[in-house]
Design a protein around this motif. Sequence first.
Motif, PDB file in Angstrom:
ATOM      1  N   LEU A 198      -0.787  -0.450  -5.012  1.00 61.56           N
ATOM      2  CA  LEU A 198       0.669  -0.530  -5.133  1.00 61.56           C
ATOM      3  C   LEU A 198       1.021  -0.194  -6.570  1.00 61.56           C
ATOM      4  O   LEU A 198       0.600  -0.896  -7.494  1.00 61.56           O
ATOM      5  N   VAL A 199       1.775   0.889  -6.775  1.00 57.75           N
ATOM      6  CA  VAL A 199       2.184   1.304  -8.117  1.00 57.75           C
ATOM      7  C   VAL A 199       3.660   0.986  -8.285  1.00 57.75           C
ATOM      8  O   VAL A 199       4.514   1.632  -7.672  1.00 57.75           O
ATOM      9  N   THR A 200       3.971  -0.011  -9.095  1.00 56.59           N
ATOM     10  CA  THR A 200       5.378  -0.306  -9.376  1.00 56.59           C
ATOM     11  C   THR A 200       5.858   0.618 -10.497  1.00 56.59           C
ATOM     12  O   THR A 200       5.088   0.977 -11.383  1.00 56.59           O
ATOM     13  N   GLY A 201       7.120   1.006 -10.431  1.00 56.46           N
ATOM     14  CA  GLY A 201       7.623   1.981 -11.389  1.00 56.46           C
ATOM     15  C   GLY A 201       7.077   3.372 -11.124  1.00 56.46           C
ATOM     16  O   GLY A 201       6.918   4.178 -12.050  1.00 56.46           O
ATOM     17  N   GLY A 207       4.259   3.628  -3.742  1.00 58.62           N
ATOM     18  CA  GLY A 207       5.100   3.413  -4.902  1.00 58.62           C
ATOM     19  C   GLY A 207       6.227   2.433  -4.629  1.00 58.62           C
ATOM     20  O   GLY A 207       6.636   2.235  -3.482  1.00 58.62           O
ATOM     21  N   LEU A 208       6.714   1.818  -5.679  1.00 64.54           N
ATOM     22  CA  LEU A 208       7.899   0.958  -5.625  1.00 64.54           C
ATOM     23  C   LEU A 208       8.723   1.242  -6.870  1.00 64.54           C
ATOM     24  O   LEU A 208       8.195   1.255  -7.979  1.00 64.54           O
ATOM     25  N   GLY A 223      13.214  -0.272  -4.067  1.00 60.49           N
ATOM     26  CA  GLY A 223      13.472  -1.703  -4.070  1.00 60.49           C
ATOM     27  C   GLY A 223      13.222  -2.297  -5.435  1.00 60.49           C
ATOM     28  O   GLY A 223      12.752  -1.614  -6.361  1.00 60.49           O
ATOM     29  N   ASP A 224      13.529  -3.578  -5.573  1.00 61.60           N
ATOM     30  CA  ASP A 224      13.470  -4.249  -6.859  1.00 61.60           C
ATOM     31  C   ASP A 224      12.329  -5.258  -6.891  1.00 61.60           C
ATOM     32  O   ASP A 224      12.003  -5.882  -5.881  1.00 61.60           O
ATOM     33  N   LEU A 250       8.674  -7.527  -1.348  1.00 64.44           N
ATOM     34  CA  LEU A 250       7.292  -7.547  -1.824  1.00 64.44           C
ATOM     35  C   LEU A 250       6.367  -8.210  -0.804  1.00 64.44           C
ATOM     36  O   LEU A 250       5.265  -7.731  -0.532  1.00 64.44           O
ATOM     37  N   THR A 251       6.830  -9.322  -0.243  1.00 63.47           N
ATOM     38  CA  THR A 251       6.031 -10.021   0.771  1.00 63.47           C
ATOM     39  C   THR A 251       5.782  -9.125   1.975  1.00 63.47           C
ATOM     40  O   THR A 251       4.672  -9.079   2.524  1.00 63.47           O
TER      41      THR A 251
END
Length: 467
Positions: A117-120, A142-143, A172-173, A180-181
């Motif tokens: 999971l890559v945030t940003g 990605g998120l 999403g934030d 996230l869950t």
Amino acid sequence: MASPPDTSKTIKLERYNSYIRRLQLTKLLHSSSKLLFRATILIALVLIIVFTLNHPPLSDSSTTNPSDVGGVGGSIHHHSFLSTSLFSSSFSVGGGSWEKQVRHSATPRRPNGFSVLVTGAGGFIGSHCSLALKKRGDGVLGLDNFNSYYDPSLKRSRQKLLQKHEVFIVEGDLNDNALLTKLFDVVPFTHVLHLAAQAGVRYAMQNPQSYVASNIAGFVNLLEVCKTVNPQPSIVWASSSSVYGLNTQVPFSEMDRTDQPASLYAATKKAGEEIAHTYNHIYGLALTGLRFFTVYGPWGRPDMAYFFFTKDMLQGKKIDVYQTQDEKEVARDFTYIDDVVKGCLGALDTAEKSTGSGGKKKGPAQLRVYNLGNTSPVPVGRLVSILENLLNKKAKKHVIKMPRNGDVPYTHANVSLAYKDFGYKPSTDLATGLRKFVKWYMSYYGIDTRVKKESKLFNQHPDESGA
């Protein structure tokens, strides 16, 4: 003479029958209206279900037109209210189509590959890392919230680039706990590469709350979700060289003091390092922090000096070149994006498994922090000189004293620990990296300006060696 017949009863009977007919007609119309209303609701529900199952999830998967990506004024993809509503419906009921795309993106293609999971992921470093992971066969999801700190169209263009390589970005934030869950319910991520953050030193003076919401609250929310899932993922996350703050000992080492931040941005990143320590200690999460040193390159951030210097110089505008309060040159350890990506992947590859389960620690877990820099500080004046040669433009320099806004005058990374633990060795000097950036910039914005050949540039600047 006979009296006329009495018709009053007949008239009353006719009036009564007329009343009955009107009453029945009213009831019939009322019943018909109810039936029509119910039929309309039923049809609407059927249409919503059909659209929910078949509507493309979140991102535009159509073929990208170069004119939509590269040039100024290219179209920016926006989600309509309808698509957002349909995603909400899809998300709330499990969303078969949405979940299928999430799983497809996050499924590795190589044996023993990671699911990351890559945030940003719509950001500068996040998009490059996502692409590198996908190309080597890892699964990547990605998120990103695509905020407007800088031009969102650049983030959307990065998103389209990733779509071509089947990397799906969920919009999403970090503070959306339910989202996230849900993501961790759908995908058992082995790793998290947490790069989402509110960036920028100076903007903290305008909007300090955004830094607390993203860099602290968002990070905590992510760790809260990670601690409860089973298995817990290993986490690599972005700290910053800014944590060294007012430290004067150079080069900056991971053993140096970081308790004197010079900006709110730096303070939130330092807080992140302490929060990481806490979740590692209590919940057994394996955490690796990466302190980035002035990352630059193609697809970079428009708020960085090398980026807006290029823009202003091409437009013939003056550029502000800072000096320290004692009139010394400001210098930065500029680090090319490809080197940083190698460092991020090296940290992921050497990350140990988390030791917790269900929010409970089972044993000691890995906790690390590394500098990722170039080890060769360059004065900002030298940066301008290289850009002048690349752009064939003379800069109109406005030399001013550095304002007291949290910026530090000098950065220099000691990367020996990263080299020892996962072979991190930066290899791109500033002249080479800027040439690649300028080439991308001209292409992306459709500017027809000749860039000098690399060999000519090296002949003019033989002192620009590697690390």
